[in-house]
Design an enzyme around this catalytic site. Structure first.
Site, PDB file in Angstrom:
ATOM      1  N   VAL A 100      19.399  32.399  88.075  1.00 45.55           N
ATOM      2  CA  VAL A 100      19.144  31.107  88.722  1.00 45.55           C
ATOM      3  C   VAL A 100      20.468  30.623  89.311  1.00 45.55           C
ATOM      4  CG1 VAL A 100      18.325  28.750  88.435  1.00 45.55           C
ATOM      5  CG2 VAL A 100      17.292  30.593  87.066  1.00 45.55           C
ATOM      6  N   HIS A 104      24.947  26.830  85.528  1.00 44.03           N
ATOM      7  CA  HIS A 104      24.486  26.367  84.219  1.00 44.03           C
ATOM      8  C   HIS A 104      25.260  27.055  83.113  1.00 44.03           C
ATOM      9  CE1 HIS A 104      22.047  29.812  85.522  1.00 44.03           C
ATOM     10  NE2 HIS A 104      22.020  30.179  84.249  1.00 44.03           N
TER      11      HIS A 104
HETATM   12  P1  5GP Z   1      20.914  33.096  84.053  1.00 44.50           P
HETATM   13  O1  5GP Z   1      20.641  34.535  83.812  1.00 44.50           O
HETATM   14  O2  5GP Z   1      20.715  32.691  85.500  1.00 44.50           O
HETATM   15  O3  5GP Z   1      22.247  32.690  83.510  1.00 44.50           O
HETATM   16  O4  5GP Z   1      19.863  32.322  83.160  1.00 44.50           O
HETATM   17  C1  5GP Z   1      18.764  31.661  83.625  1.00 44.50           C
HETATM   18  C2  5GP Z   1      18.044  31.163  82.400  1.00 44.50           C
HETATM   19  O5  5GP Z   1      17.057  30.244  82.810  1.00 44.50           O
HETATM   20  C3  5GP Z   1      17.314  32.266  81.623  1.00 44.50           C
HETATM   21  O6  5GP Z   1      17.812  32.270  80.276  1.00 44.50           O
HETATM   22  C4  5GP Z   1      15.846  31.874  81.689  1.00 44.50           C
HETATM   23  O7  5GP Z   1      15.144  32.119  80.492  1.00 44.50           O
HETATM   24  C5  5GP Z   1      15.911  30.392  82.022  1.00 44.50           C
HETATM   25  N1  5GP Z   1      14.804  29.912  82.832  1.00 44.50           N
HETATM   26  C6  5GP Z   1      14.287  30.492  83.942  1.00 44.50           C
HETATM   27  N2  5GP Z   1      13.299  29.741  84.451  1.00 44.50           N
HETATM   28  C7  5GP Z   1      13.193  28.645  83.648  1.00 44.50           C
HETATM   29  C8  5GP Z   1      12.352  27.497  83.664  1.00 44.50           C
HETATM   30  O8  5GP Z   1      11.491  27.318  84.539  1.00 44.50           O
HETATM   31  N3  5GP Z   1      12.527  26.595  82.671  1.00 44.50           N
HETATM   32  C9  5GP Z   1      13.474  26.758  81.688  1.00 44.50           C
HETATM   33  N4  5GP Z   1      13.560  25.811  80.761  1.00 44.50           N
HETATM   34  N5  5GP Z   1      14.290  27.823  81.654  1.00 44.50           N
HETATM   35  C10 5GP Z   1      14.156  28.756  82.613  1.00 44.50           C
END
Ligand code: 5GP
Length: 111
Positions: A100, A104
């Site tokens: 995403v 974050h």
């Molecule tokens: P990244 O890999 O980008 O650091 O992590 C993205 C995180 O966002 C993942 O741990 C995934 O489970 C979480 N995530 C993805 N879509 C959603 C969503 O719609 N709601 C929530 N609460 N978490 C999400």
């Protein structure tokens, strides 16, 4: 890469998608990860638009960065993790496992 206003976290910030909110103030929103990797797994996102941690560190002004980390500390204290222990992770870019593209932090704990 340009910031995509339609990414999932942008939609959560716009209240277009629900989230399980843990903490909110003027600078950050924090909510439970939908696919937790630990007993506690929350995400902390700035309300301003940054693609990833590099974008945040390069382009957020010092006052905003300081407010962001102060809010992170408030969350750590609120969740009583200060003494119990926790992990903070930030994925950057596709090769860093980022899915995403709104900056974050992952805050995880097994306490
Ligand atoms: P990244 O890999 O980008 O650091 O992590 C993205 C995180 O966002 C993942 O741990 C995934 O489970 C979480 N995530 C993805 N879509 C959603 C969503 O719609 N709601 C929530 N609460 N978490 C999400």
């Amino acid at each position: 890469m340009k910031y995509d206003n339609e990414n999932i976290f942008a939609k959560i910030l716009k209240d277009e998608i629900p989230c399980d909110k843990v903490f909110e103030d003027e600078h950050v929103l924090s909510f439970k990860d939908i696919n937790p990797q630990a007993k506690l797994h929350i995400l902390i996102i700035p309300k301003k638009k940054f693609i990833d941690i590099a974008d945040f560190l390069e382009n957020a002004d010092e006052e905003y960065q300081s407010s962001f980390w102060s809010s992170v500390n408030k969350i750590i204290i609120k969740l009583e993790l200060r003494d119990k222990g926790f992990q903070i992770k930030a994925h950057k870019g596709k090769d860093g496992g980022q899915e995403v593209f709104h900056f974050h932090l992952h805050l995880l704990s097994n306490s």
